[in-house]
Design a protein around this motif. Structure first.
Motif, PDB file in Angstrom:
ATOM      1  N   PRO A 128       0.836  -1.212   0.000  1.00 58.15           N
ATOM      2  CA  PRO A 128       0.000   0.000   0.000  1.00 58.15           C
ATOM      3  C   PRO A 128       0.867   1.258   0.000  1.00 58.15           C
ATOM      4  N   PRO A 131       1.431   6.178   4.087  1.00 59.98           N
ATOM      5  CA  PRO A 131       0.340   7.052   4.573  1.00 59.98           C
ATOM      6  C   PRO A 131       0.617   8.546   4.395  1.00 59.98           C
ATOM      7  N   PRO A 288      -6.706  -6.124   5.345  1.00 62.68           N
ATOM      8  CA  PRO A 288      -6.186  -4.753   5.344  1.00 62.68           C
ATOM      9  C   PRO A 288      -5.140  -4.513   4.248  1.00 62.68           C
ATOM     10  N   LYS A 289      -4.302  -5.531   3.972  1.00 66.28           N
ATOM     11  CA  LYS A 289      -3.280  -5.379   2.920  1.00 66.28           C
ATOM     12  C   LYS A 289      -3.914  -5.145   1.562  1.00 66.28           C
ATOM     13  N   GLU A 292      -6.204  -1.573   1.775  1.00 64.68           N
ATOM     14  CA  GLU A 292      -5.429  -0.334   1.939  1.00 64.68           C
ATOM     15  C   GLU A 292      -4.686   0.077   0.668  1.00 64.68           C
ATOM     16  N   ILE A 326     -12.080  -1.163   8.439  1.00 64.02           N
ATOM     17  CA  ILE A 326     -10.970  -0.735   7.573  1.00 64.02           C
ATOM     18  C   ILE A 326     -11.397   0.386   6.629  1.00 64.02           C
TER      19      ILE A 326
END
Length: 437
Positions: A128, A131, A288-289, A292, A326
């Motif tokens: 991902p 952030p 989540p991997k 995201e 998520i």
């Protein structure tokens, strides 16, 4: 020219091809002795009988033996078949030439035709974005559905979950979004669908106009678990490629629950312990991997819609609960509304868009909150109203809710072929409150 550098490269190159051999096949898994390979690497298994090649992925190790899981059926594989390591993970060919095509999980055309030329190789599994490299969501994204654009406005780069039981209209809603959205490219992943539904979705729900700006990735329910998982990763990789070109991408995955089920199959086959409702720990690590990877980046955006099939309309089952935590919002499709003939059957009171407050005007937000208040007040007193126990004039706020409720219900209904722009939906909502509808 620096010949020494080239001579050194030739000297270090391995001129031998190393093979392993199949020892046994247990259920979904193939065990082989050799060759040297890493987790996630793709291997070719050569069938001795008909000289076919089956692709498989390294998913684990067992007492120095390699554990593989095939991308296809394993009817041709027997003891002693040669296993060849490719030295790389799964890559697919991606480019603008794919737009308008229907492909499988490995990126090959589903109708058997050849891929267009000029495509680039792209790894299906990517990390991902950092952030801190993600810009904030600041602009609204047109969905073309009045109930969403007015009361649950979506932002460019937002990730939304569409939660519903079976037969409440998830696929039809996705088709409407694909046709009416303001995205440059649609990437649609049909994971674990019935074979019959694939063509129906493409021809009826998506339509010819929708397909012209879409890429459809298909992994039907009869395919091996690994192919269903890879379908989700391939669709996400295609979306990332177009986002990297600076485009606004609309990714729609139907459904993320079937991806989780396929991951559960792989986890149980490799010896993971079952936890909540039989789901293995790798399921809750993989979600989540995958989820995201979408969203905003410095180049473009991926606005993602993930459908979640909830067993028995239980919104708190493990996959639904994890996905809701998520994503950046969720739309709840209510079976009761569908039974009453309201389409789309979105329940605005149970649904939320986490970024709406930041991307819409004050007037729009005030109007949306006013409509929610009327709906909530009517719901609270619906039993009294329906049995005739409430007398008009007792409470002015309830009287307002009763008078507005039929107008709101009519506003939220929308035909499958109807199109409304974002501005049109907002204008109609404000007219409704001002007595114009």
């Amino acid at each position: 020219m620096n010949i020494a550098k080239y001579l050194e490269t030739i000297h270090q190159a391995d001129s031998l091809k190393r093979y392993g051999k199949v020892l046994r096949v247990v259920g979904l898994m193939i065990e082989s002795l050799g060759p040297e390979a890493n987790i996630g690497e793709v291997c070719r298994i050569h069938s001795a009988a008909d000289r076919k090649t089956v692709l498989a992925e390294v998913v684990g190790f067992n007492n120095e033996k390699i554990v593989l899981m095939p991308y296809a059926e394993v009817a041709e594989i027997g003891p002693g078949c040669l296993v060849e390591a490719t030295g790389k993970a799964l890559t697919v060919k991606i480019g603008r030439g794919l737009i308008g095509k229907v492909v499988d999980s490995l990126g090959e055309c589903l109708d058997g035709s050849k891929l267009p030329k000029g495509l680039s190789n792209y790894l299906t599994e990517q990390a991902p974005p950092n952030p801190l490299s993600r810009p904030q969501i600041t602009e609204p994204f047109q969905v073309g559905v009045k109930a969403v654009d007015s009361l649950l406005t979506v932002g460019k780069g937002q990730r939304i979950g569409i939660f519903a039981g079976s037969g409440v209209g998830k696929s039809t809603l996705l088709g409407m979004i694909a046709r009416n959205s303001s995205a440059d490219v649609n990437v649609i992943a049909l994971i674990g669908e019935r074979g019959r539904e694939v063509r129906e979705f493409i021809e009826n729900d998506l339509g010819e106009e929708g397909l012209k700006k879409s890429i459809v990735v298909v992994a039907t329910s009869d395919q091996p678990a690994l192919m269903r998982i890879k379908g989700a990763y391939t669709a996400t990789a295609i979306s990332e490629y177009f986002r990297g070109l600076g485009l606004q991408v609309n990714l729609m995955m139907d459904s993320v629950t079937r991806v989780a089920m396929a991951q559960r199959e792989v986890g149980l086959a490799t010896g993971e312990p079952p936890t909540t409702k039989g789901y293995t720990p790798s399921v809750f690590a993989a979600l989540p991997k995958l989820l995201e990877r979408t969203g905003t980046s410095k180049n473009g955006t991926i606005t993602a819609f993930y459908t979640v099939l909830v067993d028995g309309d239980d919104m708190n089952e493990p996959v639904a609960d994890t996905v809701r935590g998520i994503l950046d919002g969720h739309f709840i499709l209510d079976r009761k509304l569908a039974e009453q003939g309201q389409y789309p059957a979105i329940n605005p009171l149970k649904s939320i868009s986490r970024v709406m407050n930041k991307i819409v005007s004050r007037e729009h937000l005030a109007a949306a909150q006013q409509i929610r208040e009327f709906m909530a007040r009517y719901e609270e007193n619906s039993e009294l109203i329906q049995i005739g126990a409430y007398k008009r004039g007792t409470n002015q706020e309830i009287d307002q809710a009763i008078s507005y409720y039929p107008k709101i219900q009519a506003f939220l209904k929308q035909g499958i072929s109807e199109y409304h722009s974002l501005e049109d939906s907002i204008t109609q909502m404000q007219k409704l409150l001002n007595g114009g509808i």
